[in-house]
Design a protein around this motif. Sequence first.
Motif, PDB file in Angstrom:
ATOM      1  N   HIS A  79       0.834  -1.213   0.000  1.00 34.80           N
ATOM      2  CA  HIS A  79       0.000   0.000   0.000  1.00 34.80           C
ATOM      3  C   HIS A  79       0.863   1.255   0.000  1.00 34.80           C
ATOM      4  CE1 HIS A  79      -4.279  -1.328   1.429  1.00 34.80           C
ATOM      5  NE2 HIS A  79      -3.876  -1.989   0.355  1.00 34.80           N
ATOM      6  N   CYS A  84      -0.833   6.516  -5.217  1.00 30.99           N
ATOM      7  CA  CYS A  84      -1.641   7.416  -4.391  1.00 30.99           C
ATOM      8  C   CYS A  84      -1.047   7.629  -3.000  1.00 30.99           C
ATOM      9  CB  CYS A  84      -3.071   6.903  -4.269  1.00 30.99           C
ATOM     10  SG  CYS A  84      -3.209   5.298  -3.449  1.00 30.99           S
ATOM     11  N   MET A  85      -0.004   6.891  -2.666  1.00 32.85           N
ATOM     12  CA  MET A  85       0.674   7.050  -1.381  1.00 32.85           C
ATOM     13  C   MET A  85       2.065   7.646  -1.638  1.00 32.85           C
ATOM     14  SD  MET A  85      -1.441   5.875   0.976  1.00 32.85           S
ATOM     15  CE  MET A  85      -2.901   4.870   1.021  1.00 32.85           C
ATOM     16  N   ASP A  87       4.288   6.461  -3.972  1.00 37.62           N
ATOM     17  CA  ASP A  87       4.628   6.297  -5.392  1.00 37.62           C
ATOM     18  C   ASP A  87       6.065   5.835  -5.596  1.00 37.62           C
ATOM     19  OD1 ASP A  87       4.200   6.187  -8.098  1.00 37.62           O
ATOM     20  OD2 ASP A  87       4.431   8.330  -8.430  1.00 37.62           O
ATOM     21  N   GLU A 103      -1.811  -1.377 -10.394  1.00 35.66           N
ATOM     22  CA  GLU A 103      -2.292  -0.851  -9.122  1.00 35.66           C
ATOM     23  C   GLU A 103      -3.437  -1.662  -8.527  1.00 35.66           C
ATOM     24  OE1 GLU A 103      -2.970   3.439  -8.886  1.00 35.66           O
ATOM     25  OE2 GLU A 103      -1.712   3.614 -10.678  1.00 35.66           O
ATOM     26  N   THR A 107      -3.229  -3.680  -5.018  1.00 37.95           N
ATOM     27  CA  THR A 107      -4.128  -3.332  -3.911  1.00 37.95           C
ATOM     28  C   THR A 107      -4.876  -4.569  -3.423  1.00 37.95           C
ATOM     29  OG1 THR A 107      -4.388  -1.084  -4.762  1.00 37.95           O
ATOM     30  CG2 THR A 107      -6.061  -1.866  -3.214  1.00 37.95           C
ATOM     31  N   LEU A 157       0.814  11.574   4.553  1.00 37.45           N
ATOM     32  CA  LEU A 157       0.321  12.163   3.308  1.00 37.45           C
ATOM     33  C   LEU A 157      -0.057  13.632   3.510  1.00 37.45           C
ATOM     34  CD1 LEU A 157      -1.862   9.195   2.020  1.00 37.45           C
ATOM     35  CD2 LEU A 157       0.292   9.999   1.041  1.00 37.45           C
TER      36      LEU A 157
END
Length: 187
Positions: A79, A84-85, A87, A103, A107, A157
């Motif tokens: 993850h 989206c985290m 990268d 992706e 996931t 984030l």
Amino acid sequence: MKTKLDRIVKDTNHFLKRFLNKQKNSNLIFVMKYGLFPGGKKIRSKILVDIGSLLSVDYKTLIAIGAAIECIHAYSLIHDDLPCMDDDSLRRGQPTTHVKFGEATATLAADSLQSLAFELMAKTKFPESKSSQLELISMVASSIGSAGMAGGQSLDLDSENKKLAPSCVENIYMLKTGKLLQASILG
């Protein structure tokens, strides 16, 4: 010390491979293995085995619980690497899971590893009572939820491109890394 760690790594990986090979055939199993077995120190398993041994807990039980913790660690890394985290495109010198498999598949494999961890903990025969087993499962769940790893990732984030006080950075690491280590110690 290194010999004992090597034995724990070997036994944990062997346990996980055996357990995964018994799973219903799915295209996710290969991807789960890719995220789970690229190396790594298995330090969480070592901590758990060392402390459990002091308390005279059966070695096989400790390996099963350690394997569950390692599944959670692997899921969190998959993850964490997602676009989206953080990268990231490399992990331990090889393409990250999402780079290699996409992706969505990464996931799903990570989510499956998290689910597998709780399956392992639920199926492990505890030397104590069922209530101690439930306490462990609850503690591990708490370590990865909003007040644990996921909460730490969220703070991480939110803090991108911001100057943080050392105490904020410490809190992020405590949640992202420390909570699962804490579960390994207290488990």
